[in-house]
Design a protein around this motif. Structure first.
Motif, PDB file in Angstrom:
ATOM      1  N   ASN A 207       0.828  -1.212   0.000  1.00 15.50           N
ATOM      2  CA  ASN A 207       0.000   0.000   0.000  1.00 15.50           C
ATOM      3  C   ASN A 207       0.858   1.255   0.000  1.00 15.50           C
ATOM      4  O   ASN A 207       0.546   2.238  -0.687  1.00 15.50           O
ATOM      5  CB  ASN A 207      -0.908   0.009   1.229  1.00 15.50           C
ATOM      6  N   ILE A 208       1.942   1.223   0.750  1.00 16.34           N
ATOM      7  CA  ILE A 208       2.821   2.387   0.821  1.00 16.34           C
ATOM      8  C   ILE A 208       3.541   2.587  -0.503  1.00 16.34           C
ATOM      9  O   ILE A 208       3.726   3.723  -0.964  1.00 16.34           O
ATOM     10  CB  ILE A 208       3.803   2.216   1.990  1.00 16.34           C
ATOM     11  N   HIS A 209       3.925   1.493  -1.141  1.00 18.34           N
ATOM     12  CA  HIS A 209       4.571   1.594  -2.454  1.00 18.34           C
ATOM     13  C   HIS A 209       3.640   2.241  -3.476  1.00 18.34           C
ATOM     14  O   HIS A 209       4.089   2.984  -4.363  1.00 18.34           O
ATOM     15  CB  HIS A 209       4.987   0.200  -2.926  1.00 18.34           C
ATOM     16  N   GLN A 210       2.336   2.000  -3.336  1.00 20.65           N
ATOM     17  CA  GLN A 210       1.364   2.540  -4.283  1.00 20.65           C
ATOM     18  C   GLN A 210       1.221   4.052  -4.185  1.00 20.65           C
ATOM     19  O   GLN A 210       0.724   4.681  -5.115  1.00 20.65           O
ATOM     20  CB  GLN A 210       0.002   1.874  -4.061  1.00 20.65           C
ATOM     21  N   ARG A 211       1.644   4.656  -3.090  1.00 20.19           N
ATOM     22  CA  ARG A 211       1.523   6.114  -2.955  1.00 20.19           C
ATOM     23  C   ARG A 211       2.871   6.830  -2.883  1.00 20.19           C
ATOM     24  O   ARG A 211       2.964   7.945  -2.388  1.00 20.19           O
ATOM     25  CB  ARG A 211       0.652   6.467  -1.751  1.00 20.19           C
ATOM     26  N   ILE A 212       3.891   6.173  -3.386  1.00 13.34           N
ATOM     27  CA  ILE A 212       5.224   6.779  -3.412  1.00 13.34           C
ATOM     28  C   ILE A 212       5.254   8.024  -4.293  1.00 13.34           C
ATOM     29  O   ILE A 212       5.965   8.998  -3.997  1.00 13.34           O
ATOM     30  CB  ILE A 212       6.265   5.745  -3.904  1.00 13.34           C
ATOM     31  N   ASP A 213       4.503   8.014  -5.386  1.00 13.38           N
ATOM     32  CA  ASP A 213       4.532   9.155  -6.313  1.00 13.38           C
ATOM     33  C   ASP A 213       4.125  10.456  -5.625  1.00 13.38           C
ATOM     34  O   ASP A 213       4.671  11.526  -5.926  1.00 13.38           O
ATOM     35  CB  ASP A 213       3.610   8.892  -7.507  1.00 13.38           C
TER      36      ASP A 213
ATOM     37  N   TYR B   5       7.773  -8.544   1.112  1.00 16.86           N
ATOM     38  CA  TYR B   5       8.144  -7.343   1.870  1.00 16.86           C
ATOM     39  C   TYR B   5       9.515  -6.841   1.437  1.00 16.86           C
ATOM     40  O   TYR B   5       9.710  -5.638   1.212  1.00 16.86           O
ATOM     41  CB  TYR B   5       8.131  -7.677   3.356  1.00 16.86           C
ATOM     42  N   GLU B   6      10.477  -7.737   1.294  1.00 19.17           N
ATOM     43  CA  GLU B   6      11.822  -7.334   0.890  1.00 19.17           C
ATOM     44  C   GLU B   6      11.828  -6.730  -0.513  1.00 19.17           C
ATOM     45  O   GLU B   6      12.463  -5.699  -0.756  1.00 19.17           O
ATOM     46  CB  GLU B   6      12.775  -8.523   0.952  1.00 19.17           C
ATOM     47  N   LYS B   7      11.108  -7.361  -1.440  1.00 17.36           N
ATOM     48  CA  LYS B   7      11.052  -6.836  -2.809  1.00 17.36           C
ATOM     49  C   LYS B   7      10.413  -5.453  -2.846  1.00 17.36           C
ATOM     50  O   LYS B   7      10.888  -4.550  -3.548  1.00 17.36           O
ATOM     51  CB  LYS B   7      10.275  -7.807  -3.697  1.00 17.36           C
ATOM     52  N   THR B   8       9.338  -5.284  -2.102  1.00 13.23           N
ATOM     53  CA  THR B   8       8.649  -3.987  -2.087  1.00 13.23           C
ATOM     54  C   THR B   8       9.519  -2.916  -1.451  1.00 13.23           C
ATOM     55  O   THR B   8       9.578  -1.775  -1.939  1.00 13.23           O
ATOM     56  CB  THR B   8       7.325  -4.104  -1.319  1.00 13.23           C
ATOM     57  N   LEU B   9      10.215  -3.262  -0.382  1.00 12.91           N
ATOM     58  CA  LEU B   9      11.085  -2.294   0.286  1.00 12.91           C
ATOM     59  C   LEU B   9      12.225  -1.864  -0.634  1.00 12.91           C
ATOM     60  O   LEU B   9      12.623  -0.686  -0.638  1.00 12.91           O
ATOM     61  CB  LEU B   9      11.631  -2.900   1.575  1.00 12.91           C
ATOM     62  N   LEU B  10      12.750  -2.797  -1.417  1.00  6.06           N
ATOM     63  CA  LEU B  10      13.786  -2.458  -2.404  1.00  6.06           C
ATOM     64  C   LEU B  10      13.275  -1.429  -3.402  1.00  6.06           C
ATOM     65  O   LEU B  10      13.970  -0.450  -3.728  1.00  6.06           O
ATOM     66  CB  LEU B  10      14.237  -3.715  -3.138  1.00  6.06           C
ATOM     67  N   GLU B  11      12.058  -1.632  -3.893  1.00  5.88           N
ATOM     68  CA  GLU B  11      11.485  -0.700  -4.872  1.00  5.88           C
ATOM     69  C   GLU B  11      11.236   0.668  -4.252  1.00  5.88           C
ATOM     70  O   GLU B  11      11.464   1.703  -4.898  1.00  5.88           O
ATOM     71  CB  GLU B  11      10.195  -1.289  -5.434  1.00  5.88           C
ATOM     72  N   ILE B  12      10.768   0.682  -3.015  1.00  2.00           N
ATOM     73  CA  ILE B  12      10.558   1.961  -2.320  1.00  2.00           C
ATOM     74  C   ILE B  12      11.878   2.703  -2.163  1.00  2.00           C
ATOM     75  O   ILE B  12      11.967   3.907  -2.432  1.00  2.00           O
ATOM     76  CB  ILE B  12       9.903   1.720  -0.948  1.00  2.00           C
ATOM     77  N   ARG B  13      12.904   1.986  -1.745  1.00  2.00           N
ATOM     78  CA  ARG B  13      14.226   2.596  -1.568  1.00  2.00           C
ATOM     79  C   ARG B  13      14.733   3.189  -2.872  1.00  2.00           C
ATOM     80  O   ARG B  13      15.219   4.332  -2.909  1.00  2.00           O
ATOM     81  CB  ARG B  13      15.210   1.542  -1.065  1.00  2.00           C
TER      82      ARG B  13
ATOM     83  N   LEU C 202      15.748   3.833   6.352  1.00  2.00           N
ATOM     84  CA  LEU C 202      14.882   2.671   6.478  1.00  2.00           C
ATOM     85  C   LEU C 202      14.878   2.245   7.949  1.00  2.00           C
ATOM     86  O   LEU C 202      15.927   1.929   8.506  1.00  2.00           O
ATOM     87  CB  LEU C 202      15.378   1.535   5.592  1.00  2.00           C
ATOM     88  N   VAL C 203      13.702   2.253   8.556  1.00  2.29           N
ATOM     89  CA  VAL C 203      13.558   1.984   9.982  1.00  2.29           C
ATOM     90  C   VAL C 203      12.999   0.573  10.166  1.00  2.29           C
ATOM     91  O   VAL C 203      11.976   0.222   9.566  1.00  2.29           O
ATOM     92  CB  VAL C 203      12.621   3.005  10.653  1.00  2.29           C
ATOM     93  N   SER C 204      13.664  -0.227  10.986  1.00  2.00           N
ATOM     94  CA  SER C 204      13.164  -1.584  11.216  1.00  2.00           C
ATOM     95  C   SER C 204      11.901  -1.545  12.072  1.00  2.00           C
ATOM     96  O   SER C 204      11.801  -0.733  12.998  1.00  2.00           O
ATOM     97  CB  SER C 204      14.232  -2.435  11.907  1.00  2.00           C
ATOM     98  N   PRO C 205      10.908  -2.393  11.768  1.00  2.00           N
ATOM     99  CA  PRO C 205       9.688  -2.434  12.584  1.00  2.00           C
ATOM    100  C   PRO C 205      10.024  -2.831  14.022  1.00  2.00           C
ATOM    101  O   PRO C 205      10.935  -3.626  14.258  1.00  2.00           O
ATOM    102  CB  PRO C 205       8.837  -3.514  11.906  1.00  2.00           C
ATOM    103  N   PRO C 206       9.296  -2.297  14.994  1.00  2.00           N
ATOM    104  CA  PRO C 206       9.604  -2.601  16.405  1.00  2.00           C
ATOM    105  C   PRO C 206       9.125  -3.996  16.786  1.00  2.00           C
ATOM    106  O   PRO C 206       8.641  -4.765  15.960  1.00  2.00           O
ATOM    107  CB  PRO C 206       8.824  -1.522  17.160  1.00  2.00           C
ATOM    108  N   VAL C 207       9.246  -4.302  18.067  1.00  2.00           N
ATOM    109  CA  VAL C 207       8.812  -5.598  18.574  1.00  2.00           C
ATOM    110  C   VAL C 207       7.301  -5.747  18.418  1.00  2.00           C
ATOM    111  O   VAL C 207       6.563  -4.758  18.360  1.00  2.00           O
ATOM    112  CB  VAL C 207       9.193  -5.756  20.061  1.00  2.00           C
ATOM    113  N   LEU C 208       6.851  -6.995  18.345  1.00  6.70           N
ATOM    114  CA  LEU C 208       5.424  -7.300  18.297  1.00  6.70           C
ATOM    115  C   LEU C 208       5.096  -8.092  19.554  1.00  6.70           C
ATOM    116  O   LEU C 208       5.423  -9.272  19.672  1.00  6.70           O
ATOM    117  CB  LEU C 208       5.095  -8.116  17.042  1.00  6.70           C
ATOM    118  N   GLY C 209       4.457  -7.418  20.513  1.00 12.34           N
ATOM    119  CA  GLY C 209       4.305  -8.007  21.836  1.00 12.34           C
ATOM    120  C   GLY C 209       5.561  -7.777  22.653  1.00 12.34           C
ATOM    121  O   GLY C 209       6.570  -7.297  22.137  1.00 12.34           O
ATOM    122  N   GLU C 210       5.511  -8.127  23.926  1.00 15.31           N
ATOM    123  CA  GLU C 210       6.647  -7.848  24.807  1.00 15.31           C
ATOM    124  C   GLU C 210       7.243  -9.113  25.426  1.00 15.31           C
ATOM    125  O   GLU C 210       7.941  -9.046  26.430  1.00 15.31           O
ATOM    126  CB  GLU C 210       6.235  -6.845  25.884  1.00 15.31           C
ATOM    127  N   ASP C 211       6.978 -10.250  24.800  1.00 19.71           N
ATOM    128  CA  ASP C 211       7.603 -11.511  25.211  1.00 19.71           C
ATOM    129  C   ASP C 211       8.875 -11.695  24.394  1.00 19.71           C
ATOM    130  O   ASP C 211       8.817 -11.888  23.179  1.00 19.71           O
ATOM    131  CB  ASP C 211       6.641 -12.670  24.986  1.00 19.71           C
TER     132      ASP C 211
END
Length: 426
Positions: A229-235, A281-289, A301-310
């Protein structure tokens, strides 16, 4: 160790689960047989009916999407199948309602399908109608409905500091206004949008505006979006001619990959060609970059944070793999204008070694709904809410708490302020 029930025991447990979910469905459905007919054709109420149905669909799917798949000793596969059938039936029906009413369809076929969807939902509860007079079920159901509408209202609220508002102010294209200062754009999902968590973009804006150059900071975060979705609004981002762009995306891709129901939800509501995976995800991030670098912007490029706290959970093990992808994409750019900002590493280091709460879709949805009330209606402090929930990094197992947001704003501030261009952060 999960107890394995006999075949008859598994069937009865699944039936009980379906009845309970059926009760909530009936209590939350915005139509009753005589007051608000699902097949009503009055056009002046069409839009409100559609949005009520979408709110219920979002609420129910979020509640069951990551439900612990072993329930009362039932095998994981059996419980997953039971909840999956229920959610898929309801959401697909709701999506059809929204599409047909948007087109103004009034043929017999849509009406027949709507009636069939109602009957399918009704059949889940079986012949037991005692729930109709149960005040607890009614209260829970209507609270879920109202909370769903509140979440939608907050999630779709507009902001004046967006790329679209910036371009509108400049007449559609920043390239025609040479005197306009190039903005800093923060691109991402709800973690960037900040209306369901600590707002690190506003903190960054304040820090940079207090500086000598008074940089313009635009928030390009949209809730519930995956990398596609984010790649679709890069323009739109490129049209703003940004000097710096941060890209924080991947949490929803991760959730979609971990849960089949959440994957279905993101695919349908995000209009994606397929359910997100780590490879896509990797392919899309490459295109965005590549698109952002080609536009002349400095990219973080910021890595996504933790998901949950375990700290030992499967969700955080997978989150570390998403973070490794982000770091690799940044390093492989071969351009000193591309940086890696280790948000996952920062948040992971803050997790407790023992006793951290793992990600659970039910807890997340409940806390997210309550957060709308606490923050946007009761005006409570996020730090107090976080302490009350006994969380240290996130505010609801997904979105950033105040300290994590402050640290991210500081990282991005340093990235923007680097005089000689960004370098890879280790």
């Amino acid at each position: 160790m999960v107890q394995v029930l006999p075949q008859s025991g598994r069937r009865s447990s699944i039936a009980a689960m379906r009845r309970r979910l059926g009760y909530i469905f009936h209590a939350t459905l915005p139509a009753t047989p005589r007051s608000l007919s699902l097949t009503s054709s009055r056009t002046n109420r069409s839009s409100s009916r559609v949005w009520r149905r979408v709110a219920v669909a979002l609420g129910v799917v979020a509640a069951v999407s990551c439900m612990p798949r072993g329930h009362a000793g039932v095998r994981k596969e059996a419980a997953s199948r039971a909840t999956g059938e229920l959610a898929t039936t309801f959401v697909s029906s709701t999506a059809f309602w929204a599409a047909s009413e948007k087109r103004g369809t009034t043929s017999a076929r849509p009406r027949m399908m709507r009636r069939r969807a109602w009957e399918d939902a009704a059949s889940v509860a079986g012949n037991d109608t005692s729930w109709m007079n149960d005040p607890v079920v009614s209260c829970v159901g209507w609270f879920a409905l109202i909370s769903g509408i509140t979440v939608l209202k907050v999630a779709t609220s507009d902001d004046s500091h967006t790329p679209s508002a910036f371009l509108k102010q400049l007449g559609g294209n920043a390239s025609t206004n040479a005197d306009t200062k190039q903005p800093v754009i923060c691109l991402g999902d709800s973690l960037t949008r900040g209306n369901l968590s600590a707002d690190w973009v506003s903190a960054l804006r304040q820090q940079l505006q207090d500086g000598l150059d008074g940089s313009t900071v635009l928030n390009a975060g949209i809730n519930m979006q995956c990398s596609k979705n984010i790649h679709q609004r890069i323009d739109e981002v490129v049209a703003c001619r940004p000097s710096h762009v941060t890209v924080l995306v991947g949490t929803n891709d991760l959730k979609a990959e971990l849960s089949p129901i959440e994957g279905f939800m993101y695919k349908v509501f995000g209009r994606l060609p397929e359910v997100p995976t780590l490879d896509s995800y990797e392919k899309t991030l490459l295109e965005i970059r590549q698109k952002l670098l080609a536009a002349g912007a400095r990219v973080a490029l910021v890595s996504p944070p933790v998901l949950g706290e375990d700290i030992a959970s499967e969700s955080n093990k997978r989150a570390s793999e998403f973070a490794a992808v982000v770091k690799r994409v940044a390093e492989d750019a071969g351009d000193d204008r591309c940086s890696y900002l280790p948000l996952f590493e920062q948040t992971y280091a803050k997790l407790p070694q023992n006793g951290g709460r793992p990600y659970c879709g039910i807890n997340f949805f409940a806390w997210c709904c309550l957060l709308c009330w606490d923050v946007h209606i009761l005006q409570r402090d996020l730090a107090d809410i976080q302490r009350e929930r006994k969380l240290g990094v996130t505010i609801d197992l997904v979105h950033l708490g105040p300290e994590a947001a402050e640290n991210l704003a500081a990282m991005v501030h340093d990235f923007v302020r680097q005089a000689e261009g960004p370098k890879l952060a280790i």
